[in-house]
Design an enzyme around this catalytic site. Structure first.
Site, short mmCIF file in Angstrom:
data_model
loop_
_atom_site.label_atom_id
_atom_site.label_comp_id
_atom_site.label_asym_id
_atom_site.label_seq_id
_atom_site.Cartn_x
_atom_site.Cartn_y
_atom_site.Cartn_z
N ASP A 114 0.84 -1.20 0.00
CA ASP A 114 0.00 0.00 0.00
C ASP A 114 0.87 1.25 0.00
OD1 ASP A 114 -2.00 -1.76 0.12
OD2 ASP A 114 -2.83 -1.10 2.06
N LYS A 132 -27.20 -14.21 -13.38
CA LYS A 132 -27.95 -12.97 -13.57
C LYS A 132 -27.75 -12.12 -12.31
CE LYS A 132 -32.43 -11.25 -15.07
NZ LYS A 132 -32.55 -10.16 -14.13
N GLU A 137 3.97 1.62 -1.21
CA GLU A 137 4.55 1.87 -2.53
C GLU A 137 3.51 2.49 -3.47
OE1 GLU A 137 7.67 -1.52 -3.67
OE2 GLU A 137 5.99 -2.27 -2.47
N GLU A 141 -23.48 -4.72 -15.57
CA GLU A 141 -24.36 -4.69 -14.41
C GLU A 141 -23.58 -4.08 -13.24
OE1 GLU A 141 -27.22 -5.73 -15.33
OE2 GLU A 141 -28.36 -5.88 -13.46
N CYS A 162 -57.00 -21.23 27.28
CA CYS A 162 -57.63 -21.71 28.51
C CYS A 162 -57.70 -20.64 29.61
CB CYS A 162 -56.92 -22.95 29.02
SG CYS A 162 -55.28 -22.59 29.68
N ARG A 222 -30.29 2.38 -17.91
CA ARG A 222 -31.18 1.81 -18.92
C ARG A 222 -32.36 2.74 -19.20
NH1 ARG A 222 -35.66 -1.58 -18.87
NH2 ARG A 222 -35.84 -2.69 -20.84
S1 IVH Z 1 -27.98 -9.74 -20.91
C1 IVH Z 1 -30.71 -7.96 -24.28
N1 IVH Z 1 -26.69 -10.79 -18.90
O1 IVH Z 1 -31.05 -8.45 -16.34
C2 IVH Z 1 -30.58 -8.35 -22.87
N2 IVH Z 1 -28.40 -9.23 -18.42
O2 IVH Z 1 -33.91 -8.74 -16.78
C3 IVH Z 1 -29.28 -7.99 -22.33
N3 IVH Z 1 -28.72 -8.77 -16.06
O3 IVH Z 1 -31.51 -5.44 -18.04
C4 IVH Z 1 -29.13 -8.42 -20.97
N4 IVH Z 1 -27.12 -10.10 -15.32
O4 IVH Z 1 -29.64 -5.55 -16.29
C5 IVH Z 1 -27.66 -9.94 -19.28
N5 IVH Z 1 -25.43 -11.78 -17.23
C6 IVH Z 1 -26.39 -10.94 -17.60
C7 IVH Z 1 -27.14 -10.20 -16.67
C8 IVH Z 1 -28.15 -9.35 -17.13
C9 IVH Z 1 -28.07 -9.24 -14.98
C10 IVH Z 1 -29.85 -7.82 -16.03
C11 IVH Z 1 -29.71 -6.70 -17.03
C12 IVH Z 1 -31.00 -6.71 -17.80
C13 IVH Z 1 -31.89 -7.48 -16.90
C14 IVH Z 1 -33.03 -8.12 -17.66
#
Ligand code: IVH
Length: 666
Positions: free
Chosen positions: A36, A118, A38, A176, A412, A139
């Protein structure tokens, strides 16, 4: 002497490269290469040069991660490529339908699917121009989002410059943004300490942090980012998603190490199971798995709707949480007289199951979570576990009413006793309190006790109401005619009940002990007692001290056992059971030196045994079964698809054997 600006620029650039490289080692790879100290030294050198020559500050300098400017608003930005959503599959059938449909469009024996966790976070579109981080947009509605470039810049694993001598002119990516669970928990602890409002889950913090007008706050939240898509790139045209992700990984962008390719439905299902098993041990929350066709040309052939691509699907894990209103709280009397508050909820569907009641455990729990009637609450349900209230949604609290515990038994009317330091109340009227009588009989008949079938709660209740049965020993005095006199009981079902009562008469000692319903004596304690005493009269005459000294039992349970056998009423009931023909089978241990007195844990599934069978075998040979791995575990028996216990056993260096090796030992 004139300053050689070029030389200084070169020095600044080289310091930036160095720091960015070490940031990558530290934050992305988790493998720091320098101390840390350095690191701080190099950073300070850069800072001091930049403050001397402000016109030489580069936008991708690590000193620029957290801008000092407060933002006014978030500008609206139109997405060059719409940010689509994903179609969900909520169960295996929906996933199988998706999979089958792919083959309607594509004539091939095999389609490669790219599988990714996901992440439960927020979708962000990120752009690099000439290898330099340039913009980040939320988004929004999919067409237009908000410019959050300054805030996303603070994420430490986000490279501000790509690792490439020849970066693409323009690279648009999907990622994400999320928060690790440990960071979420420590943030909430801090907020609680400062008496501030806490956040409901990591996703909410991530969302709130991205939309902060002060990037310093965003920076303090330690957000994470994972890239999961390449939308467009001006160079390097890849044939498939896996190639694109490998390419961006080489550029220094973080992608998930759990990503994989699956070539069949069976492999996809295996991936789902594997990730689901890992889920609880991941440092962040995931809510499913995304399967995407890997080959870009197939993606084009299959196409998208205006909302979501048809070449991808999100397999959602069963949601275990939902929000609903706490309508009322009632107080129930348990088998041993314990009074338990039960939440009456506005009916809600949690992961496919309708829930209208939840356990509230005890008054301490209610106070700790500050739960009140009329509150909006988050209810959790995991597998077969009784749903419980996780927390209150304080933002939505209106007209809430404090929950007041009763002073007398709701059944009771006997005044309640406060047991223990915790706010646990008990009705002491064991003999006359109807819910206690009924539940004690129900417990006696249950599968792990005497295993008498056909006697549900309502039949037991009418047996008690009609004075056929006062306690469980009276069950053995019933005849078919008595039972047929009860409402709606046909000849056949009443005969089945009598048959089941008769065949329960020969019973293993441990089941018999468990069936007695001694306070806090579950199946495990009953097994320990049966092994230790191996004769009913010995158990009944055991003194307090010897009971308290048994390993794994302890003084409180020891006391409960001793007190149970001191009550004359219980002795009369046991006598009555024995004189009705109940016969206890005692334990005869077959000794096996590899098993006796050893602690075993089981994980996975087996070809030749069910789990219960395995437990019985180990038990018969004098071994002990426990549910979790600890340093005290001697052997892990591992089957197919083992859970996290397997890794834990490896880490602790515990002996691991499979089904074959176990057979050999036996
Ligand atoms: S692909 C065209 N990959 O899930 C779709 N989405 O329910 C592109 N998400 O808006 C999304 N992990 O925010 C993709 N490995 C992953 C993901 C992921 C989380 C989220 C993303 C998306 C939402 C859809």
């Amino acid at each position: 002497m004139p300053i050689d600006k070029n030389r200084i620029r070169k020095k600044i650039v080289s310091l930036i490269e160095k720091i960015n490289q070490h940031n990558y080692y530290y934050h992305t790879l988790d493998q720091p290469q320098i101390s840390d100290n350095e690191y701080d030294n190099i950073y300070l050198q850069l800072k001091s040069l930049e403050s001397k020559y402000p016109d030489l500050v580069e936008s991708h300098s690590p000193t620029q991660r957290v801008g000092s400017k407060l933002l006014n608003t978030f500008n609206k930005v139109h997405h060059e490529h719409a940010m689509l959503s994903l179609t969900n599959a909520s169960n295996d059938m929906e996933f199988e339908n998706f999979y089958a449909k792919l083959f309607d469009e594509i004539e091939s024996d095999q389609i490669a699917l790219y599988a990714e966790p996901k992440f439960d976070g927020l979708a962000i579109s990120i752009t690099y121009l000439d290898g330099i981080y340039t913009s980040a947009v939320t988004r929004g509605d999919g067409q237009t989002g908000e410019d959050v470039t300054a805030n996303i810049r603070t994420i430490k694993t986000l490279p501000l410059k790509l690792k490439s001598k020849n970066p693409p002119k323009k690279l648009i990516l999907r990622a994400e943004v999320f928060m690790n669970i440990s960071d979420f928990e420590s943030l909430n602890r801090q907020l609680l300490k400062n008496k501030e409002k806490t956040f409901a889950n990591p996703r909410n913090v991530a969302a709130g942090s991205i939309r902060q007008l002060d990037p310093k706050i965003t920076s303090s939240r330690n957000l994470q980012i994972i890239f999961h898509g390449v939308v467009s790139t001006s160079s390097n045209n890849h044939a498939c998603h896996s190639e694109s992700l490998n390419y961006i990984k080489d550029l220094g962008l973080p992608i998930s190490s759990l990503n994989d390719i699956v070539m069949s439905l069976a492999q996809a299902k295996k991936y789902i199971i594997n990730i689901n098993n890992l889920r609880d041990n991941l440092p962040y929350e995931i809510d499913g798995i995304v399967f995407k066709i890997d080959d870009y040309s197939y993606r084009i052939r299959i196409g998208s709707t205006s909302k979501a691509p048809k070449w991808a699907i999100a397999y959602k894990f069963i949601s275990a949480e939902a929000k609903t209103k706490l309508e009322n709280v009632i107080f129930q009397v348990g088998r041993t007289g314990t009074i338990t508050p039960v939440a009456i909820l506005s009916s809600i569907n949690i992961g496919g199951v309708t829930v209208s009641r939840a356990s509230l455990h005890n008054m301490d729990e209610i106070q700790k979570k500050d739960i009140r009637i009329n509150d909006i609450v988050y209810v959790k349900r995991a597998g077969d576990v009784i749903p419980e209230i996780d927390r209150v949604c304080f933002e939505e609290r209106h007209n809430s009413k404090k929950i007041v515990p009763p002073k007398i038994c709701p059944a009771c009317k006997t005044p309640l006793l406060k047991v223990s330091q915790q706010s646990i109340y008990r009705c002491p009227n064991t003999i006359g309190c109807k819910p206690q009588i009924i539940q004690t009989i129900e417990h006696f008949t249950s599968r792990k006790a005497m295993n008498i079938s056909g006697l549900g709660e309502s039949i037991i209740e009418s047996l008690v109401d009609n004075s056929y049965v006062k306690n469980y020993s009276d069950l053995y005095k019933l005849n078919q005619v008595d039972i047929m006199k009860l409402d709606r009981l046909a000849e056949k079902s009443s005969k089945n009940i009598i048959d089941s009562i008769n065949s329960s008469k020969i019973v293993d000692f441990d089941r018999f002990i468990y069936a007695l319903g001694i306070k806090e004596v579950g199946t495990t304690t009953a097994k320990i007692l049966s092994k230790k005493y191996n004769a009913l009269n010995k158990l009944m005459s055991a003194d307090k001290q010897s009971l308290e000294c048994i390993n794994d039992i302890g003084p409180i349970v020891g006391d409960n056992i001793f007190n149970f056998f001191q009550l004359k009423r219980n002795i009369v009931i046991i006598d009555s059971l024995l004189s009705s023909g109940v016969t206890i089978k005692y334990h005869q241990t077959k000794k096996n030196k590899n098993i006796i007195n050893k602690k075993f844990v089981i994980t996975g599934s087996f070809a030749n045994y069910t789990r219960l069978e395995l437990e019985k075998i180990i038990d018969n040979y004098g071994g002990n079964i426990s549910n979790s791995i600890s340093k005290k575990t001697n052997v892990l028996i591992v089957g197919n698809n083992p859970g996290s216990k397997y890794k834990k056993a490896l880490d602790l260096g515990i002996k691991i054997i499979n089904e074959k090796e176990l057979s050999k030992i036996l």
